[in-house]
Design a protein around this motif. Structure first.
Motif, PDB file in Angstrom:
ATOM      1  N   TYR A  79     -50.011  15.299 -53.912  1.00  0.00           N
ATOM      2  CA  TYR A  79     -49.413  15.629 -52.622  1.00  0.00           C
ATOM      3  C   TYR A  79     -48.361  16.711 -52.821  1.00  0.00           C
ATOM      4  CZ  TYR A  79     -51.425  11.267 -50.850  1.00  0.00           C
ATOM      5  OH  TYR A  79     -52.284  10.262 -50.485  1.00  0.00           O
ATOM      6  N   THR A  80     -48.342  17.685 -51.915  1.00  0.00           N
ATOM      7  CA  THR A  80     -47.270  18.673 -51.863  1.00  0.00           C
ATOM      8  C   THR A  80     -46.542  18.488 -50.540  1.00  0.00           C
ATOM      9  OG1 THR A  80     -48.482  20.262 -53.226  1.00  0.00           O
ATOM     10  CG2 THR A  80     -46.686  21.121 -51.872  1.00  0.00           C
ATOM     11  N   PHE A  81     -45.252  18.193 -50.628  1.00  0.00           N
ATOM     12  CA  PHE A  81     -44.453  17.883 -49.442  1.00  0.00           C
ATOM     13  C   PHE A  81     -43.667  19.123 -49.026  1.00  0.00           C
ATOM     14  CE2 PHE A  81     -45.061  14.014 -51.871  1.00  0.00           C
ATOM     15  CZ  PHE A  81     -45.475  13.102 -50.909  1.00  0.00           C
ATOM     16  N   THR A  82     -44.071  19.716 -47.912  1.00  0.00           N
ATOM     17  CA  THR A  82     -43.373  20.903 -47.410  1.00  0.00           C
ATOM     18  C   THR A  82     -42.364  20.558 -46.328  1.00  0.00           C
ATOM     19  OG1 THR A  82     -45.129  21.324 -45.797  1.00  0.00           O
ATOM     20  CG2 THR A  82     -45.332  22.397 -47.946  1.00  0.00           C
ATOM     21  N   LYS A  83     -42.324  19.297 -45.918  1.00  0.00           N
ATOM     22  CA  LYS A  83     -41.296  18.810 -44.997  1.00  0.00           C
ATOM     23  C   LYS A  83     -40.443  17.821 -45.788  1.00  0.00           C
ATOM     24  CE  LYS A  83     -43.025  20.751 -41.191  1.00  0.00           C
ATOM     25  NZ  LYS A  83     -44.231  21.372 -41.740  1.00  0.00           N
ATOM     26  N   THR A  84     -39.186  18.175 -46.018  1.00  0.00           N
ATOM     27  CA  THR A  84     -38.340  17.358 -46.882  1.00  0.00           C
ATOM     28  C   THR A  84     -36.984  17.088 -46.239  1.00  0.00           C
ATOM     29  OG1 THR A  84     -37.381  19.257 -48.050  1.00  0.00           O
ATOM     30  CG2 THR A  84     -39.431  18.344 -48.933  1.00  0.00           C
ATOM     31  N   LEU A  85     -36.379  16.013 -46.697  1.00  0.00           N
ATOM     32  CA  LEU A  85     -35.027  15.650 -46.295  1.00  0.00           C
ATOM     33  C   LEU A  85     -34.227  15.426 -47.567  1.00  0.00           C
ATOM     34  CD1 LEU A  85     -33.088  14.850 -43.967  1.00  0.00           C
ATOM     35  CD2 LEU A  85     -33.936  12.518 -44.203  1.00  0.00           C
ATOM     36  N   GLN A  86     -33.083  16.094 -47.684  1.00  0.00           N
ATOM     37  CA  GLN A  86     -32.282  16.022 -48.909  1.00  0.00           C
ATOM     38  C   GLN A  86     -30.995  15.239 -48.673  1.00  0.00           C
ATOM     39  OE1 GLN A  86     -29.556  19.188 -49.937  1.00  0.00           O
ATOM     40  NE2 GLN A  86     -30.588  19.458 -51.904  1.00  0.00           N
ATOM     41  N   PHE A  87     -30.610  14.430 -49.677  1.00  0.00           N
ATOM     42  CA  PHE A  87     -29.301  13.776 -49.686  1.00  0.00           C
ATOM     43  C   PHE A  87     -28.515  14.289 -50.883  1.00  0.00           C
ATOM     44  CE2 PHE A  87     -31.870  10.691 -47.336  1.00  0.00           C
ATOM     45  CZ  PHE A  87     -31.049  10.435 -46.245  1.00  0.00           C
ATOM     46  N   ASP A  88     -27.246  14.650 -50.651  1.00  0.00           N
ATOM     47  CA  ASP A  88     -26.404  15.111 -51.747  1.00  0.00           C
ATOM     48  C   ASP A  88     -25.588  13.937 -52.293  1.00  0.00           C
ATOM     49  OD1 ASP A  88     -24.172  14.692 -50.091  1.00  0.00           O
ATOM     50  OD2 ASP A  88     -24.024  16.798 -49.507  1.00  0.00           O
ATOM     51  N   PRO A  89     -24.788  14.146 -53.358  1.00  0.00           N
ATOM     52  CA  PRO A  89     -24.032  13.029 -53.945  1.00  0.00           C
ATOM     53  C   PRO A  89     -23.046  12.366 -52.991  1.00  0.00           C
ATOM     54  CG  PRO A  89     -24.185  14.842 -55.509  1.00  0.00           C
ATOM     55  CD  PRO A  89     -24.717  15.357 -54.210  1.00  0.00           C
ATOM     56  N   ARG A  90     -22.665  13.051 -51.910  1.00  0.00           N
ATOM     57  CA  ARG A  90     -21.776  12.444 -50.908  1.00  0.00           C
ATOM     58  C   ARG A  90     -22.552  11.637 -49.873  1.00  0.00           C
ATOM     59  NH1 ARG A  90     -19.950  17.647 -51.481  1.00  0.00           N
ATOM     60  NH2 ARG A  90     -21.039  18.280 -49.579  1.00  0.00           N
ATOM     61  N   GLY A  91     -23.883  11.712 -49.933  1.00  0.00           N
ATOM     62  CA  GLY A  91     -24.701  10.974 -48.981  1.00  0.00           C
ATOM     63  C   GLY A  91     -25.019  11.736 -47.719  1.00  0.00           C
ATOM     64  N   GLU A  92     -24.695  13.031 -47.678  1.00  0.00           N
ATOM     65  CA  GLU A  92     -24.982  13.838 -46.496  1.00  0.00           C
ATOM     66  C   GLU A  92     -26.456  14.253 -46.489  1.00  0.00           C
ATOM     67  OE1 GLU A  92     -20.556  15.918 -46.138  1.00  0.00           O
ATOM     68  OE2 GLU A  92     -22.187  16.963 -47.172  1.00  0.00           O
ATOM     69  N   GLY A  93     -27.053  14.260 -45.295  1.00  0.00           N
ATOM     70  CA  GLY A  93     -28.470  14.568 -45.172  1.00  0.00           C
ATOM     71  C   GLY A  93     -28.718  15.952 -44.602  1.00  0.00           C
ATOM     72  N   ARG A  94     -29.688  16.660 -45.183  1.00  0.00           N
ATOM     73  CA  ARG A  94     -30.069  17.994 -44.714  1.00  0.00           C
ATOM     74  C   ARG A  94     -31.585  18.102 -44.656  1.00  0.00           C
ATOM     75  NH1 ARG A  94     -25.497  18.692 -47.757  1.00  0.00           N
ATOM     76  NH2 ARG A  94     -23.925  20.162 -46.965  1.00  0.00           N
TER      77      ARG A  94
END
Length: 283
Positions: free
Chosen positions: A214-229
């Protein structure tokens, strides 16, 4: 000597008889009619339950990814892919409708490894060899990720009164929500990088880099502070929305009466980009 003889007595109910054939047929017809009337209600209840279960599964995945990022002082990514539920999960997969595939990966060295504000390139990319898998793939059948119309009323606790996502002056709402994963731009969200993340991830990951299923081109990222992008490359959004609809096999419901409006069972999963709280809104 007098011999005593026992006498058997029989009692007969006067006027008793069995059901006639016509009476039996009438009873069967009534049972069939009642079953036909209540079956759609049971189907609707099951569908609503399945959709709610799917929403809370996604909620659990998001919370797991965020918790892992904060606990390990690293970055995590959640990838979303939708495939044809009428087909088995093959390699390569069959894009389509009806089966949602979700993957969580993390940077094993705690480093993001790319500049989200710069153009993706051979040197500015998400390095698959530096990622580790967090848990197994999550697969949810008979669901579709749509784009819902934006609510306009006073925010509340139901689907129709849920908070509205951010309206970006350039791209509108589509950098704050996931939907129509396999659609072509502009009918897909997010719309960044022609509808795809500049930094896609794959399953499986590792070093050396394995062949991708699978190649995921729709992603959601969390940083070490827990913020989502969304797609790793945007400012933190106050609300990120993932919409859910039940499907009939690999066919998604048609919007009624206009684009983004659906009747019946609908669910929205919303993530607060800063606080990280996840809430499920049902109709």
């Amino acid at each position: 000597m007098v011999a005593m003889t026992g006498r058997k007595t029989h009692s007969y109910a006067i006027g008793q008889r069995g059901f006639s054939l016509i009476e039996l047929l009438v009873v069967i017809a009534i049972i069939v009619l009642v079953t036909a009337l209540i079956l759609p209600a049971f189907t609707s209840i099951k569908s609503a339950g399945d959709l709610t279960s799917a929403a809370y599964t996604i909620k659990g995945v998001l919370e797991q990814a965020r918790t892992y990022a904060m606990a390990n002082n690293t970055y995590t990514w959640v990838g979303f892919y939708e495939e044809d539920v009428s087909q088995p999960s093959t390699n390569p997969p069959t894009p389509g409708v009806g089966r949602l595939v979700i993957s969580i990966v993390a940077a094993k060295d705690g480093v993001q490894g790319f500049d989200p504000t710069a153009v993706a390139s051979a040197t500015n990319r998400l390095d698959i060899a530096r990622l580790i898998q967090v848990g197994k793939l999550t697969k949810i059948d008979n669901v579709h990720l749509p784009l819902f119309a934006i609510p306009t009323g006073t925010p509340g606790n139901t689907f129709d009164t849920r908070p509205a996502v951010q309206n970006d002056p350039v791209v509108g709402y589509n950098d704050s929500r996931f939907g129509e994963l396999n659609a072509s731009p502009p009918n897909t969200a997010p719309v960044s990088n022609n509808g795809s993340s500049k930094f896609p991830l794959q399953y499986p990951v590792g070093n050396p880099v394995p062949t991708a299923q699978y190649t995921f081109t729709k992603t959601l990222q969390f940083d070490p502070r827990g913020e989502g992008r969304i797609n790793s490359s945007y400012d933190v959004r106050p609300v990120i929305e993932i919409g859910l609809l039940p499907t009939h096999g690999n066919v998604a419901p048609t919007p009624t009466p206009s684009a983004g409006n659906f009747t019946g069972n609908v669910v929205a999963v919303q993530l607060h980009g800063v606080a990280g709280s996840v809430k499920v809104y049902r109709r």
